[in-house]
Design an enzyme around this catalytic site. Structure first.
Site, PDB file in Angstrom:
ATOM      1  N   THR A  27       0.817  -1.215   0.000  1.00 44.48           N
ATOM      2  CA  THR A  27       0.000   0.000   0.000  1.00 44.48           C
ATOM      3  C   THR A  27       0.849   1.262   0.000  1.00 44.48           C
ATOM      4  OG1 THR A  27      -0.211  -0.181   2.413  1.00 44.48           O
ATOM      5  CG2 THR A  27      -2.022  -1.058   1.091  1.00 44.48           C
ATOM      6  N   PHE A  34      -7.282  -4.931  -0.251  1.00 44.16           N
ATOM      7  CA  PHE A  34      -8.633  -5.401  -0.546  1.00 44.16           C
ATOM      8  C   PHE A  34      -9.649  -4.904   0.459  1.00 44.16           C
ATOM      9  CE2 PHE A  34      -6.547  -8.019  -3.530  1.00 44.16           C
ATOM     10  CZ  PHE A  34      -7.504  -8.500  -4.402  1.00 44.16           C
ATOM     11  N   HIS A 120       0.041 -16.501  -4.478  1.00 44.11           N
ATOM     12  CA  HIS A 120      -1.082 -16.224  -5.372  1.00 44.11           C
ATOM     13  C   HIS A 120      -0.645 -15.902  -6.795  1.00 44.11           C
ATOM     14  CE1 HIS A 120      -3.544 -15.113  -1.544  1.00 44.11           C
ATOM     15  NE2 HIS A 120      -3.500 -16.407  -1.761  1.00 44.11           N
ATOM     16  N   CYS A 128      -0.927 -18.731 -22.477  1.00 43.24           N
ATOM     17  CA  CYS A 128      -2.056 -19.017 -23.359  1.00 43.24           C
ATOM     18  C   CYS A 128      -2.791 -20.251 -22.837  1.00 43.24           C
ATOM     19  CB  CYS A 128      -1.557 -19.257 -24.777  1.00 43.24           C
ATOM     20  SG  CYS A 128      -2.864 -19.834 -25.913  1.00 43.24           S
ATOM     21  N   CYS A 131      -2.445 -23.155 -25.913  1.00 44.84           N
ATOM     22  CA  CYS A 131      -1.190 -23.837 -26.264  1.00 44.84           C
ATOM     23  C   CYS A 131      -0.135 -23.785 -25.168  1.00 44.84           C
ATOM     24  CB  CYS A 131      -0.614 -23.268 -27.556  1.00 44.84           C
ATOM     25  SG  CYS A 131       0.058 -21.581 -27.407  1.00 44.84           S
ATOM     26  N   SER A 190      -4.330  -9.329   7.011  1.00 49.71           N
ATOM     27  CA  SER A 190      -5.367  -9.508   8.025  1.00 49.71           C
ATOM     28  C   SER A 190      -5.389 -10.923   8.566  1.00 49.71           C
ATOM     29  CB  SER A 190      -6.739  -9.175   7.416  1.00 49.71           C
ATOM     30  OG  SER A 190      -7.044 -10.092   6.369  1.00 49.71           O
ATOM     31  N   ASN A 212       0.842  -4.637  11.410  1.00 45.95           N
ATOM     32  CA  ASN A 212      -0.397  -4.521  10.640  1.00 45.95           C
ATOM     33  C   ASN A 212      -1.244  -3.389  11.203  1.00 45.95           C
ATOM     34  OD1 ASN A 212      -1.889  -5.792   8.382  1.00 45.95           O
ATOM     35  ND2 ASN A 212      -3.484  -6.066   9.931  1.00 45.95           N
ATOM     36  N   ILE A 230       4.552  -0.672   7.456  1.00 44.55           N
ATOM     37  CA  ILE A 230       5.635  -1.658   7.491  1.00 44.55           C
ATOM     38  C   ILE A 230       6.961  -1.023   7.100  1.00 44.55           C
ATOM     39  CG2 ILE A 230       6.405  -3.892   6.603  1.00 44.55           C
ATOM     40  CD1 ILE A 230       3.455  -4.410   5.892  1.00 44.55           C
TER      41      ILE A 230
END
Length: 247
Positions: A27, A34, A120, A128, A131, A190, A212, A230
């Protein structure tokens, strides 16, 4: 200041630090998280972000997916912040063995970190669906709308969408790194998204540092707890603002 001095002492005596981070790590680079007030969950779209960023939605409505993806996740002009640089410095010092991140922005690598486990995936890797040919972020940026391979197949980002499972090889690496760590620093998450958040339960060390903005389920386990950015905390305890040529 006592907490920062304690963190410096923990870092000084540790030789196998692992950092586990989430959206809050980025951030300070201008990338929205999110769940914050200005985060993706509070934006105004026809569908909520967790629906748009799902496997089923991508297959059914790739045009709408990419419109959101380009506007909200492929941001121009963002770069590593003091948190990323401090962590890269810790690795160069031989103290940090791994960064485990839920982020897909690649900013840890841009800062110079080499051992980064991306739970993630990454916006910098694309392929693709027909292929399997690989494409860079720049390849995707060059095309408008839904990017396509020369074979005609749809290109998708190599990121974990909602409804999809994590890469088990990456998860296993993360478990091993955390279980061997003598200091675990958690930042900008979180700890509400599973299975990623459950990885910290493999930590066997005595000292846990949590940085946090908001409360997390792990607050009661923390040796040190910071409610500050942080980058401010880590750069004051590690450094990392010096100008270095990062390869």
């Amino acid at each position: 200041m006592q907490e920062r001095e304690k963190l410096r002492e923990l870092i000084d005596k540790s030789g196998n630090i692992v950092f586990f981070g989430g959206a809050g790590t980025s951030t300070e680079s201008g990338i929205p998280d999110f769940r914050g007030v200005d985060g993706l969950y509070h934006t105004q779209w026809e569908y909520p972000p967790e629906i748009i960023l799902s496997h089923g939605f991508f297959l059914a409505r790739p045009e709408e997916f990419y419109r959101f993806y380009r506007e909200k996740l492929l941001l121009d002009g963002v770069g590593p912040n003091p948190a990323h640089r401090a962590l890269a410095r810790l690795e160069r010092m031989g103290k940090l063995s791994a960064v485990i991140t839920q982020n897909i922005d690649g900013l840890h690598q841009a800062a110079g970190s080499r051992k980064v486990l991306e739970l993630h995936g990454s916006i910098h890797r694309n392929y693709c669906m027909a292929c399997g040919r690989r494409f860079s972020l720049e390849d995707v940026r060059r095309q408008a709308g839904v990017p396509r391979c020369p074979c005609g197949g749809v290109i998708r980002p190599d990121v974990v969408l909602y409804e999809e499972g994590l890469d088990q090889d990456v998860v296993q690496e993360a478990v091993e790194a955390i279980s061997r760590a003598d200091l675990l620093i958690i930042g900008g998450t979180s700890l509400a998204v599973y299975p990623a958040a459950g990885l910290i339960n493999y930590y066997r060390g005595q000292e846990l540092v949590l940085i946090n903005r908001d409360a997390t389920p792990a607050d009661g386990r923390a040796t040190l707890l910071f409610r500050e950015p942080i980058g401010r905390v880590l750069s004051s305890c590690v450094g990392g603002e010096e100008q270095e040529n990062v390869q």
